[in-house]
Design an enzyme around this catalytic site. Structure first.
Site, mmCIF file in Angstrom:
data_model
loop_
_atom_site.group_PDB
_atom_site.id
_atom_site.type_symbol
_atom_site.label_atom_id
_atom_site.label_comp_id
_atom_site.label_asym_id
_atom_site.label_seq_id
_atom_site.Cartn_x
_atom_site.Cartn_y
_atom_site.Cartn_z
ATOM 1 N N LYS A 129 0.797 -1.239 0.000
ATOM 2 C CA LYS A 129 0.000 0.000 0.000
ATOM 3 C C LYS A 129 0.830 1.290 0.000
ATOM 4 C CE LYS A 129 -3.526 -0.875 -0.535
ATOM 5 N NZ LYS A 129 -3.954 -1.484 -1.846
ATOM 6 N N THR A 164 1.339 -0.042 -7.259
ATOM 7 C CA THR A 164 0.624 -0.086 -8.534
ATOM 8 C C THR A 164 0.904 1.183 -9.351
ATOM 9 O OG1 THR A 164 -1.079 -1.192 -7.241
ATOM 10 C CG2 THR A 164 -1.649 -0.629 -9.507
ATOM 11 N N LYS A 190 7.348 -7.526 -9.165
ATOM 12 C CA LYS A 190 6.900 -6.814 -7.956
ATOM 13 C C LYS A 190 7.122 -7.665 -6.713
ATOM 14 C CE LYS A 190 2.436 -6.098 -5.696
ATOM 15 N NZ LYS A 190 0.973 -5.964 -5.839
ATOM 16 N N HIS A 246 6.730 -7.432 -2.115
ATOM 17 C CA HIS A 246 6.568 -6.693 -0.861
ATOM 18 C C HIS A 246 7.530 -7.243 0.199
ATOM 19 C CE1 HIS A 246 3.264 -4.426 -2.319
ATOM 20 N NE2 HIS A 246 2.351 -5.362 -2.242
ATOM 21 N N SER A 303 -4.370 3.045 4.557
ATOM 22 C CA SER A 303 -4.614 2.399 3.268
ATOM 23 C C SER A 303 -4.634 0.869 3.426
ATOM 24 C CB SER A 303 -3.515 2.819 2.282
ATOM 25 O OG SER A 303 -3.736 2.234 1.028
ATOM 26 N N SER A 342 -1.841 9.498 -13.384
ATOM 27 C CA SER A 342 -2.474 10.272 -12.309
ATOM 28 C C SER A 342 -3.524 9.387 -11.638
ATOM 29 C CB SER A 342 -3.138 11.527 -12.880
ATOM 30 O OG SER A 342 -4.214 11.143 -13.715
HETATM 31 P P1 A3P Z 1 -5.108 4.858 -0.687
HETATM 32 O O1 A3P Z 1 -5.724 3.637 -0.095
HETATM 33 O O2 A3P Z 1 -4.557 5.773 0.367
HETATM 34 O O3 A3P Z 1 -5.999 5.566 -1.640
HETATM 35 P P2 A3P Z 1 -0.385 -0.282 -3.597
HETATM 36 O O4 A3P Z 1 -0.438 -0.159 -5.056
HETATM 37 O O5 A3P Z 1 1.001 -0.366 -3.040
HETATM 38 O O6 A3P Z 1 -1.284 -1.360 -3.091
HETATM 39 O O7 A3P Z 1 -0.913 1.102 -2.983
HETATM 40 C C1 A3P Z 1 -2.255 1.477 -3.104
HETATM 41 C C2 A3P Z 1 -2.384 2.910 -2.663
HETATM 42 O O8 A3P Z 1 -1.832 3.755 -3.691
HETATM 43 C C3 A3P Z 1 -3.827 3.345 -2.508
HETATM 44 O O9 A3P Z 1 -3.821 4.381 -1.527
HETATM 45 C C4 A3P Z 1 -4.127 3.869 -3.909
HETATM 46 O O10 A3P Z 1 -5.238 4.699 -3.994
HETATM 47 C C5 A3P Z 1 -2.838 4.625 -4.166
HETATM 48 N N1 A3P Z 1 -2.614 4.903 -5.590
HETATM 49 C C6 A3P Z 1 -2.755 4.074 -6.642
HETATM 50 N N2 A3P Z 1 -2.519 4.717 -7.792
HETATM 51 C C7 A3P Z 1 -2.219 5.997 -7.463
HETATM 52 C C8 A3P Z 1 -1.894 7.158 -8.231
HETATM 53 N N3 A3P Z 1 -1.836 7.132 -9.553
HETATM 54 N N4 A3P Z 1 -1.663 8.313 -7.549
HETATM 55 C C9 A3P Z 1 -1.732 8.352 -6.206
HETATM 56 N N5 A3P Z 1 -2.027 7.283 -5.438
HETATM 57 C C10 A3P Z 1 -2.272 6.121 -6.056
#
Ligand code: A3P
Length: 307
Positions: free
Chosen positions: A56, A60, A118, A120, A150, A240
């Site tokens: 998180k 992604t 990828k 973690h 998150s 974005s």
């Molecule tokens: P939130 O839950 O705070 O919205 P991961 O990909 O490591 O699982 O992380 C997911 C987090 O990254 C989520 O945070 C998600 O909304 C955010 N996220 C994904 N794409 C994003 C982007 N283009 N810009 C900003 N945050 C992004």
């Protein structure tokens, strides 16, 4: 649910909630534990790129940026498959029936080079071949409080993860490292140390939010790529939050049907810095900060919790 019961089931949401086991003291899902020997022996190739994060932290997002760079800003090519398939998730193993089954290892092994993978995993659990092959690694870190919030929502919506309980309970688990992939504190500090010895680009989610262009340029340089301003602007736009939220190849609405319930909390939730303020009580924040100070006293690593 234990692994032995899971094997031949066509999983349904109500049945899942996989148990945590441990690898070298780090909590991992039991299916991952069951194939740990194979993961540890994974054969990295010199031109592999590893994207490593605590869950998180913006994985992604970084994956999409990297793919867009590798595809020279070709949006269609980036939509060739979902994030999960474009970039094998090394330690993710779901021994269920299709369409839920997944083996990051098998996907990676079958993938032609150059691969972007990828993980973690905390730094000490990264398969040694990545270091032996001197692979490039992009690590992204996010401040603990936003990362926690998150992660909490992700546990609520992703039925493949343990039940998070209440936020109060989850904060406690997070602080003691009793969550999947272990201690956030050890993760960010461990990778921070490693960056001085290996080819690691260490990025921050907050910096990416503040100035995506500057951070994407860092990635370009690290990957030794040169793209025109026009392509760079296209990458900024298409990675974005608003655009990725609507992109079915990046927003996880096509993956693991039934496992992720986006009506509980969408994968692309808010994408903000400082959202923790909407969740932490004053008392929780005080306790968290006191504990944080102690746990982070031995590092030069500094995070921003607001912009
Ligand atoms: P939130 O839950 O705070 O919205 P991961 O990909 O490591 O699982 O992380 C997911 C987090 O990254 C989520 O945070 C998600 O909304 C955010 N996220 C994904 N794409 C994003 C982007 N283009 N810009 C900003 N945050 C992004």
């Amino acid at each position: 649910m234990a692994l032995d019961k899971m094997k031949d089931l066509s999983l349904t949401p109500a049945m899942i909630r996989i148990d945590l086991g441990e690898v070298e003291g780090v909590p991992m899902l039991t299916p991952t534990c069951s194939i740990w020997d194979k993961i540890w022996k994974f054969k990295a190739r010199p031109d592999d790129l590893l994207i490593a994060t605590y869950s998180k932290a913006g994985t992604t997002w970084t994956q999409e940026i990297v793919d867009m760079i590798q595809q020279n800003g070709d949006v269609e090519k980036c939509r060739r498959d979902t994030t999960y398939k474009r970039h094998p998730f090394l330690e993710w193993f779901l021994p269920a029936s299709p369409p839920l089954s997944y083996s990051g290892l098998e996907l990676a092994e079958a993938m032609p080079s150059p691969r972007t993978i990828k993980t973690h995993l905390p730094v000490q659990l990264v398969p040694p071949s990545f270091w032996e092959q001197n692979c490039k690694i992009i690590y992204v870190a996010r401040n603990a409080k936003d990362n926690l919030v998150s992660y909490y929502h992700f546990h609520r919506m992703n039925k493949g993860l343990p039940d998070p309980g209440t936020l109060e309970e989850f904060i406690e688990k997070f602080m003691t490292g009793k969550v999947l992939w272990g201690s956030w504190y050890d993760h960010v500090k461990g990778w921070w140390k490693a960056k001085d010895k290996h080819r690691i680009l260490y990025l921050f989610y907050e910096d990416m939010k503040e100035n995506p262009k500057r951070e994407i340029q860092k990635i370009l340089k690290f990957l030794e790529k040169d793209l025109s301003q026009e392509v760079l602007n296209r990458i900024i736009y298409n990675t974005s939050f608003e655009i990725m939220k609507e992109n079915p190849m990046a927003n996880y609405t096509k993956d693991f049907p039934g496992l992720m319930d986006h009506s509980i909390s969408p994968f692309m939730r808010k994408g903000l810095v400082g959202d923790w303020k909407n969740y932490f009580t004053v008392a929780q924040n005080k306790k968290f900060d006191e504990d944080y100070k102690k746990k982070m006293a031995d590092t030069s690593l500094v995070f921003r919790t607001e912009l």
